[in-house]
Scaffold this motif. Structure first.
Motif, mmCIF file in Angstrom:
data_model
loop_
_atom_site.group_PDB
_atom_site.id
_atom_site.type_symbol
_atom_site.label_atom_id
_atom_site.label_comp_id
_atom_site.label_asym_id
_atom_site.label_seq_id
_atom_site.Cartn_x
_atom_site.Cartn_y
_atom_site.Cartn_z
ATOM 1 N N THR A 520 0.860 -1.178 0.000
ATOM 2 C CA THR A 520 0.000 0.000 0.000
ATOM 3 C C THR A 520 0.900 1.233 0.000
ATOM 4 O OG1 THR A 520 -0.196 0.396 2.388
ATOM 5 C CG2 THR A 520 -1.652 -1.274 1.426
ATOM 6 N N LEU A 521 0.407 2.304 -0.581
ATOM 7 C CA LEU A 521 1.157 3.549 -0.623
ATOM 8 C C LEU A 521 0.534 4.554 0.329
ATOM 9 C CD1 LEU A 521 1.803 3.744 -4.480
ATOM 10 C CD2 LEU A 521 3.294 2.858 -2.687
ATOM 11 N N ASP A 522 1.366 5.320 1.002
ATOM 12 C CA ASP A 522 0.892 6.277 1.990
ATOM 13 C C ASP A 522 0.111 7.396 1.297
ATOM 14 O OD1 ASP A 522 1.388 8.963 3.605
ATOM 15 O OD2 ASP A 522 1.537 7.292 5.012
ATOM 16 N N PRO A 523 -1.143 7.624 1.678
ATOM 17 C CA PRO A 523 -1.978 8.616 0.993
ATOM 18 C C PRO A 523 -1.402 10.023 0.996
ATOM 19 C CG PRO A 523 -3.325 7.214 2.382
ATOM 20 C CD PRO A 523 -1.895 6.904 2.721
ATOM 21 N N ASP A 524 -0.674 10.391 2.050
ATOM 22 C CA ASP A 524 -0.088 11.737 2.107
ATOM 23 C C ASP A 524 1.201 11.815 1.303
ATOM 24 O OD1 ASP A 524 -2.118 12.661 3.828
ATOM 25 O OD2 ASP A 524 -1.079 11.823 5.561
ATOM 26 N N ALA A 525 2.090 10.843 1.531
ATOM 27 C CA ALA A 525 3.405 10.887 0.890
ATOM 28 C C ALA A 525 3.308 10.797 -0.631
ATOM 29 C CB ALA A 525 4.284 9.765 1.431
ATOM 30 N N ILE A 526 2.312 10.085 -1.138
ATOM 31 C CA ILE A 526 2.254 9.824 -2.572
ATOM 32 C C ILE A 526 1.792 11.034 -3.378
ATOM 33 C CG2 ILE A 526 -0.141 9.015 -2.750
ATOM 34 C CD1 ILE A 526 3.012 7.433 -4.332
ATOM 35 N N GLN A 527 1.185 12.016 -2.718
ATOM 36 C CA GLN A 527 0.643 13.158 -3.461
ATOM 37 C C GLN A 527 1.740 13.977 -4.134
ATOM 38 O OE1 GLN A 527 -2.533 13.654 -4.166
ATOM 39 N NE2 GLN A 527 -3.056 11.830 -2.948
ATOM 40 N N GLY A 528 2.829 14.235 -3.409
ATOM 41 C CA GLY A 528 3.936 14.994 -3.996
ATOM 42 C C GLY A 528 4.552 14.249 -5.160
ATOM 43 N N TRP A 529 4.719 12.935 -5.004
ATOM 44 C CA TRP A 529 5.259 12.119 -6.100
ATOM 45 C C TRP A 529 4.340 12.176 -7.305
ATOM 46 C CZ3 TRP A 529 3.140 8.069 -8.764
ATOM 47 C CH2 TRP A 529 4.002 7.368 -9.633
ATOM 48 N N ALA A 530 3.037 12.092 -7.064
ATOM 49 C CA ALA A 530 2.065 12.111 -8.162
ATOM 50 C C ALA A 530 2.151 13.413 -8.938
ATOM 51 C CB ALA A 530 0.659 11.892 -7.617
ATOM 52 N N ALA A 531 2.253 14.529 -8.233
ATOM 53 C CA ALA A 531 2.325 15.826 -8.893
ATOM 54 C C ALA A 531 3.567 15.942 -9.770
ATOM 55 C CB ALA A 531 2.314 16.937 -7.848
ATOM 56 N N GLY A 537 -3.740 15.812 -9.238
ATOM 57 C CA GLY A 537 -5.190 15.932 -9.374
ATOM 58 C C GLY A 537 -5.913 14.609 -9.499
ATOM 59 N N LYS A 538 -5.168 13.521 -9.647
ATOM 60 C CA LYS A 538 -5.785 12.201 -9.764
ATOM 61 C C LYS A 538 -6.187 11.685 -8.370
ATOM 62 C CE LYS A 538 -5.001 11.559 -14.237
ATOM 63 N NZ LYS A 538 -6.084 11.367 -15.224
ATOM 64 N N SER A 539 -7.149 10.787 -8.340
ATOM 65 C CA SER A 539 -7.556 10.185 -7.076
ATOM 66 C C SER A 539 -6.485 9.207 -6.616
ATOM 67 C CB SER A 539 -8.883 9.449 -7.244
ATOM 68 O OG SER A 539 -8.716 8.293 -8.050
ATOM 69 N N TYR A 540 -6.578 8.844 -5.323
ATOM 70 C CA TYR A 540 -5.622 7.892 -4.775
ATOM 71 C C TYR A 540 -5.650 6.580 -5.557
ATOM 72 C CZ TYR A 540 -3.364 4.685 -1.495
ATOM 73 O OH TYR A 540 -2.542 3.748 -0.926
ATOM 74 N N ALA A 541 -6.847 6.082 -5.841
ATOM 75 C CA ALA A 541 -6.985 4.816 -6.571
ATOM 76 C C ALA A 541 -6.361 4.901 -7.954
ATOM 77 C CB ALA A 541 -8.455 4.419 -6.668
ATOM 78 N N GLU A 542 -6.527 6.050 -8.613
ATOM 79 C CA GLU A 542 -5.944 6.221 -9.947
ATOM 80 C C GLU A 542 -4.422 6.281 -9.880
ATOM 81 O OE1 GLU A 542 -9.240 8.768 -12.468
ATOM 82 O OE2 GLU A 542 -8.193 9.783 -10.824
ATOM 83 N N ILE A 543 -3.902 6.927 -8.838
ATOM 84 C CA ILE A 543 -2.445 7.038 -8.696
ATOM 85 C C ILE A 543 -1.816 5.666 -8.490
ATOM 86 C CG2 ILE A 543 -0.577 7.932 -7.255
ATOM 87 C CD1 ILE A 543 -2.432 10.340 -6.619
ATOM 88 N N VAL A 544 -2.343 4.906 -7.535
ATOM 89 C CA VAL A 544 -1.698 3.643 -7.176
ATOM 90 C C VAL A 544 -1.892 2.557 -8.231
ATOM 91 C CG1 VAL A 544 -1.886 4.150 -4.713
ATOM 92 C CG2 VAL A 544 -3.678 2.794 -5.830
ATOM 93 N N SER A 545 -2.875 2.727 -9.107
ATOM 94 C CA SER A 545 -3.093 1.729 -10.156
ATOM 95 C C SER A 545 -2.387 2.097 -11.458
ATOM 96 C CB SER A 545 -4.593 1.565 -10.422
ATOM 97 O OG SER A 545 -5.175 2.784 -10.871
ATOM 98 N N SER A 546 -1.668 3.214 -11.460
ATOM 99 C CA SER A 546 -0.997 3.669 -12.677
ATOM 100 C C SER A 546 0.271 2.862 -12.950
ATOM 101 C CB SER A 546 -0.629 5.157 -12.550
ATOM 102 O OG SER A 546 0.373 5.336 -11.547
ATOM 103 N N ASP A 547 0.660 2.836 -14.239
ATOM 104 C CA ASP A 547 1.901 2.155 -14.623
ATOM 105 C C ASP A 547 3.108 2.834 -13.967
ATOM 106 O OD1 ASP A 547 0.473 0.393 -16.171
ATOM 107 O OD2 ASP A 547 0.795 1.497 -18.049
ATOM 108 N N ALA A 548 3.025 4.171 -13.818
ATOM 109 C CA ALA A 548 4.148 4.903 -13.224
ATOM 110 C C ALA A 548 4.355 4.500 -11.768
ATOM 111 C CB ALA A 548 3.895 6.409 -13.316
ATOM 112 N N ALA A 549 3.251 4.330 -11.025
ATOM 113 C CA ALA A 549 3.366 3.930 -9.624
ATOM 114 C C ALA A 549 3.943 2.524 -9.511
ATOM 115 C CB ALA A 549 2.006 3.998 -8.928
ATOM 116 N N ARG A 550 3.497 1.647 -10.401
ATOM 117 C CA ARG A 550 4.020 0.282 -10.350
ATOM 118 C C ARG A 550 5.516 0.261 -10.671
ATOM 119 N NH1 ARG A 550 2.350 -4.583 -9.555
ATOM 120 N NH2 ARG A 550 3.698 -6.273 -10.274
ATOM 121 N N ALA A 551 5.921 1.063 -11.644
ATOM 122 C CA ALA A 551 7.341 1.127 -11.991
ATOM 123 C C ALA A 551 8.162 1.685 -10.840
ATOM 124 C CB ALA A 551 7.529 1.965 -13.248
#
Length: 611
Positions: A520-531, A537-551
């Motif tokens: 699982t990815l930390d909901p707070d920590a992952i926001q900066g990485w996502a940006a 602007g993506k939801s948590y579910a969209e971020i963690v299911s992305s190819d970039a997050a998996r990589a």
């Protein structure tokens, strides 16, 4: 076997109190005007002296006696950590009752089970939410006579069964007027072996068990910590830990024995903010708090990048070299000393300032702390003293000391306690801190306390000199289908140190042909990485299911695998669409993973990785 220390034993003999009530009252008599507690009130912090706390506790204890509570009968507290928790606890102690603790996150069915099993007479309920749980299962708790509401007033329909905290205090005042010796009469009845606390284990599997802790275990813990001289009256503790948990309660016993002040506020989201304001000299926490603090600092620096990031990494490189010296009992000099002074001024002191700037040390317990994480904090000049104990040993059985520590260990055994390693590697403990047994469960008591009095902890470990090292939970160790043993906690802790974005990392592989993990990815920590990776602007579910997050996760898994034995390496992983939480039952209130629960809940996902 590690023998009892002679010096520590002598200190115990001279400092140990008769019971918890005596420990508290002796503290009041010794330092009546000193600050005992500091607590939030609106936007301000208020203080209470030991004398003021005594006066309130006596009045409230008299209220419990007026309600019919008898010696050793159970009084439950269903509340978060706050000043009123301490006041209600002391009221029960001075009434010679025994407290039963209930986490505010406990499900209504489990609350009813605990109240019924413990034969609770009175419950201090924090608010309407806790009251609703009791009301919903009232027919299943025949022993329960009254509920005292900490926040709010009872409704008309509940007035015969529920009273407010202020009403209890008024009842106590009136009772003391007519019975001025009531409290002293009760105190005279308390014996060291009388039940003081019936604490239900949060339970990583199955229903919680009631651990019976007499007064003697708490007076031992207070005297033992005083005996190793790690704290003094001049210290200031910041206490946020759940007082429903044994780790929080042992800190109360230690405070009553030594007499330092405590700033108390159980709101987890306020820990760092409060620490900066309160400026404590020490604070205890579960490893997850240190993991999150580390991740937040590292991700913030990585997001800024550039010169700041380079300066940060340089400073921690210098700090790591100084840490290595200090672990050998040496101090830096020459060029390294000058570099460290600069690194400290520019970077490291600012890390310490986040925790108030006066921390002498942290105390870590409740779960395993990764050694690399302890070394990172030590590089910043923040010493984490890891300790060891269980609910069944009143929390404290060993602890590193400021001048006697070995990172990665849980320190030397407390004076007065004995420990040895069984043939299968299990840690066995004997001493005055061990419980008297499980409530209403003699068979389960006999399973863990053998005929010679040794408590079988269920933890695997070994000694190096006088230092105890914990390898894993005996029940968590698993063997792959290839016959190789794997210690999941070690791998999980290492990954959390490597990856600043991880929430939980659950290693799996019992009787499987390779090791896998749920991530699982930390909901707070992952926001900066996502940006920074086109996912702002993506939801948590969209971020963690992305190819970039998996990589991203795969990169950290590869880094982890590089330091593992071949049979331990993570061959596959699955990222879950949410973090694991206490509220969903996947973590205990003390932030330990409920491994069996998680493996059952996500059995389909685990099986899919082995298809």
């Amino acid at each position: 076997m590690k023998p009892v220390a002679d010096e520590g034993q002598l200190a115990l003999l001279s400092n140990r109190k008769e019971n918890m009530a005596t420990m508290f009252l002796d503290r009041v008599a010794a330092t009546p005007s000193r600050e005992a507690f500091r607590y939030p009130s609106g936007d301000q912090w208020k203080s209470a002296s030991w004398r003021e706390l005594d006066e309130l506790a006596r009045r409230r204890a008299a209220g419990l006696i007026a309600l019919g509570v008898q010696p050793e009968q159970r009084v439950a507290i269903a509340s978060s950590t706050r000043m009123e928790w301490v006041e209600c606890y002391l009221a029960a102690v001075l009434a010679a009752a025994a407290t039963t603790t209930i986490y505010p996150t406990t499900m209504a069915e489990d609350v009813a089970y605990i109240v019924a099993d413990a034969e609770v007479q009175v419950v201090f309920a924090e608010d309407a939410t806790q009251l609703d749980k009791l009301r919903a299962h009232r027919s299943e708790t025949p022993s329960l006579q009254k509920v005292v509401l900490i926040d709010g007033e009872p409704s008309a329909e509940d007035e015969s069964w529920v009273l407010s905290l202020s009403a209890l205090d008024e009842l106590g005042t009136a009772y003391l007027k007519d019975n001025p010796s009531a409290i002293d009469d009760r105190l005279a009845q308390i014996k060291p072996d009388h039940l003081c606390t019936l604490i239900y284990t949060s339970g990583t599997t199955g229903r919680p068990k009631g651990v019976r802790l007499p007064h003697s275990v708490w007076t031992y813990e207070g005297a033992a910590v005083e005996g190793i001289r790690v704290l003094s009256q001049d210290d200031l503790q910041f206490l946020w830990l759940p007082l429903s948990h044994v780790f929080g309660q042992v800190l109360l016993a230690v405070q009553f024995q030594i007499g330092f002040a405590t700033a108390i506020d159980g709101r987890i989201d306020k820990i760092v903010e409060n620490a900066a304001v309160v400026q404590p000299t020490f604070m205890a926490a579960a490893p997850r708090i240190f993991e999150k603090a580390h991740a937040r600092i590292v991700t913030m620096i990585e997001d800024e990048g550039g010169v700041k990031a380079k300066l940060f990494h340089w400073a921690f490189g210098v700090g790591a070299r100084v840490s290595a010296l200090r672990q050998q009992g040496k101090e830096p000099g020459g060029a390294l000393g000058a570099q460290y002074a600069l690194a400290d001024k520019l970077v490291l002191s600012k890390i310490r300032a986040r925790f108030g700037g006066r921390i002498r040390f942290f105390v870590s317990g409740s779960a395993a702390l990764d050694k690399h994480l302890a070394e990172w904090f030590h590089s910043a000049g923040l010493l984490i003293l890891e300790g060891y104990g269980l609910s069944e040993t009143a929390a404290g059985s060993s602890l590193n000391r400021p001048g006697q520590y070995r990172l990665g260990s849980v320190g030397p055994i407390f004076p007065g306690t004995e420990a040895k390693i069984a043939e299968d590697g299990e840690i066995l403990i004997k001493g005055p801190g061990v419980m008297s047994g499980y409530h209403n469960q003699p068979e389960q008591t006999a399973e863990v306390i053998d005929a010679d009095g040794w408590f079988h902890t269920g933890d695997i470990g070994h000694f190096e000199d006088e230092y105890l090292f914990i390898t894993d939970r005996k029940k968590d160790l698993f063997k792959t289908s290839g016959g190789k043993y794997v210690a999941p906690q070690v791998i999980e802790g290492r990954f959390k140190m490597i990856c600043p974005y991880v929430g939980q990392f659950v290693v799996h592989g019992n009787k499987r042909n390779f090791v896998s993990a749920l991530v699982t990815l930390d909901p707070d920590a992952i926001q900066g990485w996502a940006a920074s990776n086109g996912l702002g602007g993506k939801s948590y579910a969209e971020i963690v299911s992305s190819d970039a997050a998996r990589a991203m996760v795969q990169g950290y898994v590869d880094e982890l695998n590089a330091g593992l034995n071949r049979w331990e390496t993570i061959k596959k992983f699955t990222i879950l669409d949410r973090d694991l939480t206490v509220e969903t039952g996947e973590m205990t209130p003390s932030l330990k993973l409920k491994r069996k629960h998680v493996e059952t809940q996500y059995a389909d996902l685990l099986d899919k990785m082995y298809d």
